[in-house]
Scaffold this active site. Structure first.
Site, PDB file in Angstrom:
ATOM      1  N   ASN A   8       0.867  -1.183   0.000  1.00 47.59           N
ATOM      2  CA  ASN A   8       0.000   0.000   0.000  1.00 47.59           C
ATOM      3  C   ASN A   8       0.902   1.231   0.000  1.00 47.59           C
ATOM      4  O   ASN A   8       1.463   1.589   1.026  1.00 47.59           O
ATOM      5  CB  ASN A   8      -0.898  -0.037   1.254  1.00 47.59           C
ATOM      6  CG  ASN A   8      -1.754   1.204   1.380  1.00 47.59           C
ATOM      7  OD1 ASN A   8      -1.852   2.000   0.457  1.00 47.59           O
ATOM      8  ND2 ASN A   8      -2.380   1.362   2.537  1.00 47.59           N
ATOM      9  N   TRP A   9       1.037   1.847  -1.167  1.00 47.77           N
ATOM     10  CA  TRP A   9       1.981   2.962  -1.286  1.00 47.77           C
ATOM     11  C   TRP A   9       1.436   4.261  -0.687  1.00 47.77           C
ATOM     12  O   TRP A   9       2.162   5.242  -0.587  1.00 47.77           O
ATOM     13  CB  TRP A   9       2.339   3.180  -2.773  1.00 47.77           C
ATOM     14  CG  TRP A   9       3.180   2.091  -3.372  1.00 47.77           C
ATOM     15  CD1 TRP A   9       3.676   0.982  -2.737  1.00 47.77           C
ATOM     16  CD2 TRP A   9       3.631   2.009  -4.729  1.00 47.77           C
ATOM     17  NE1 TRP A   9       4.409   0.214  -3.619  1.00 47.77           N
ATOM     18  CE2 TRP A   9       4.396   0.822  -4.858  1.00 47.77           C
ATOM     19  CE3 TRP A   9       3.475   2.806  -5.857  1.00 47.77           C
ATOM     20  CZ2 TRP A   9       4.990   0.434  -6.056  1.00 47.77           C
ATOM     21  CZ3 TRP A   9       4.066   2.413  -7.065  1.00 47.77           C
ATOM     22  CH2 TRP A   9       4.815   1.242  -7.160  1.00 47.77           C
ATOM     23  N   LYS A  10       0.158   4.274  -0.349  1.00 51.76           N
ATOM     24  CA  LYS A  10      -0.469   5.484   0.218  1.00 51.76           C
ATOM     25  C   LYS A  10      -0.190   6.687  -0.693  1.00 51.76           C
ATOM     26  O   LYS A  10      -0.210   6.538  -1.901  1.00 51.76           O
ATOM     27  CB  LYS A  10      -0.004   5.688   1.662  1.00 51.76           C
ATOM     28  CG  LYS A  10      -0.181   4.411   2.503  1.00 51.76           C
ATOM     29  CD  LYS A  10      -0.014   4.630   3.962  1.00 51.76           C
ATOM     30  CE  LYS A  10      -0.198   3.292   4.696  1.00 51.76           C
ATOM     31  NZ  LYS A  10      -0.155   3.413   6.131  1.00 51.76           N
ATOM     32  N   GLY A 245       2.754  -1.156   4.351  1.00 56.19           N
ATOM     33  CA  GLY A 245       2.838   0.268   4.015  1.00 56.19           C
ATOM     34  C   GLY A 245       4.285   0.685   3.810  1.00 56.19           C
ATOM     35  O   GLY A 245       4.866   0.478   2.745  1.00 56.19           O
ATOM     36  N   GLY A 246       4.899   1.232   4.860  1.00 52.49           N
ATOM     37  CA  GLY A 246       6.247   1.789   4.781  1.00 52.49           C
ATOM     38  C   GLY A 246       7.271   0.876   4.107  1.00 52.49           C
ATOM     39  O   GLY A 246       8.023   1.318   3.227  1.00 52.49           O
TER      40      GLY A 246
HETATM   41  P1  PGA Z   1       2.695   0.155   7.733  1.00 52.76           P
HETATM   42  O1  PGA Z   1       1.259   0.436   7.061  1.00 52.76           O
HETATM   43  O2  PGA Z   1       3.198  -1.127   7.156  1.00 52.76           O
HETATM   44  O3  PGA Z   1       3.519   1.336   7.346  1.00 52.76           O
HETATM   45  O4  PGA Z   1       2.458   0.051   9.199  1.00 52.76           O
HETATM   46  C1  PGA Z   1       0.360  -0.610   6.813  1.00 52.76           C
HETATM   47  C2  PGA Z   1      -0.901  -0.074   6.191  1.00 52.76           C
HETATM   48  O5  PGA Z   1      -1.315   1.040   6.542  1.00 52.76           O
HETATM   49  O6  PGA Z   1      -1.524  -0.742   5.351  1.00 52.76           O
END
Ligand code: PGA
Length: 262
Positions: A8-10, A245-246
């Site tokens: 999930n690249w946001k 995410g990150g």
């Molecule tokens: P994170 O995010 O791996 O940076 O904690 C996960 C997500 O929000 O899907």
């Protein structure tokens, strides 16, 4: 069951050039790694809508899939909804899946049960798969309300099935649940594997109770998954992959997580 690892690249990366760099790094790392078999793990990335078409064009003829991060609640197709992007539009741009109900959408856009029910309906009418995110806040976790919160969030699926019993057929294989405790997202804090496993077991049982063909639901864990802790999650039979995410913004760490699950 084949595992899923989804990036999930946001709202990242900042530029198209940075997107190209990330993607090329990922594809190069996949091809160079003889130990990684994409047959053993479904890999998917979810870029911003603005980058969806370009990412999809680059991923054509590779095994990596492309997902949107959200779709409009107002219409599955077109309409006077400034700033929105519909299920039909993201499909046209190449997405085969969309994330829905991410805690950042629930928090910053006040996404409600009704809103998510609309979005889920639109996704399935356009044949988009759905990665449905659920999870409790720190306060709810501390108050031991995790399962109650999750049941509430999962009731969107139950309501969808009640409203449209015919949709059951298209749900099988087109719905993934991502359990993401809000307090674990981007914080470096993670629940124990035992806690995640128990929660996943509960999710699988609950969803199986909604419809016969929803037995064996794919349930991913998300929240501070990284190259170092992925192995421990991957070893548990209740954890079918990760929403990342990150760590998905660096080819090496994303591939390391994928390898842990493959
Ligand atoms: P994170 O995010 O791996 O940076 O904690 C996960 C997500 O929000 O899907």
């Amino acid at each position: 069951m084949q595992a899923w690892v989804i990036g999930n690249w946001k709202q990242n990366p900042a530029t198209s050039r940075d997107v190209d760099t990330l993607l090329e790094g990922l594809l190069t790392a996949i091809y160079a790694d003889t130990k990684f078999s994409s047959n053993c793990c479904n890999l998917m990335v979810a870029p911003s809508d603005i980058h969806l078409a370009a990412v999809n064009a680059r991923l054509k003829d590779t095994s990596v899939l492309c997902s949107a991060q959200d779709i409009s609640a107002h219409s599955a197709t077109t309409g006077a909804y400034t700033g929105d992007c519909s299920a039909q539009q993201v499909v046209d741009a190449g997405a085969t899946w969309t994330i829905l109900g991410h805690s950042e959408r629930r928090q910053y856009h006040q996404e409600s049960h009704e809103c998510l029910l609309q979005k889920m309906t639109h996704a399935f009418t356009q044949n988009l798969g759905v990665v449905f995110c659920i999870g409790e806040t720190q306060t709810q976790y501390d108050a031991k309300q995790t399962l109650e919160v999750i049941d509430n969030q999962l009731s969107v699926i139950k309501d969808l099935l009640d409203q449209q019993p015919d949709i059951t057929v298209s749900l099988a294989g087109r719905l993934i649940i991502a359990y993401e405790p809000v307090w674990a997202i981007g914080t470096g804090k993670v629940p124990t594997v035992y806690e995640v496993s128990k929660t996943h077991q509960h999710i699988k049982q609950t969803v199986a109770g909604f419809a016969n063909n929803l037995e064996d639901m794919t349930v991913l864990y998300g929240g501070s998954v990284n190259a170092d802790n992925a192995d421990s999650f991957a070893l548990d039979s209740m954890i079918d992959g990760a929403l990342v995410g990150g760590a998905s913004l660096k080819a090496e760490s994303f591939l390391a997580i994928a390898k842990a699950f493959s």
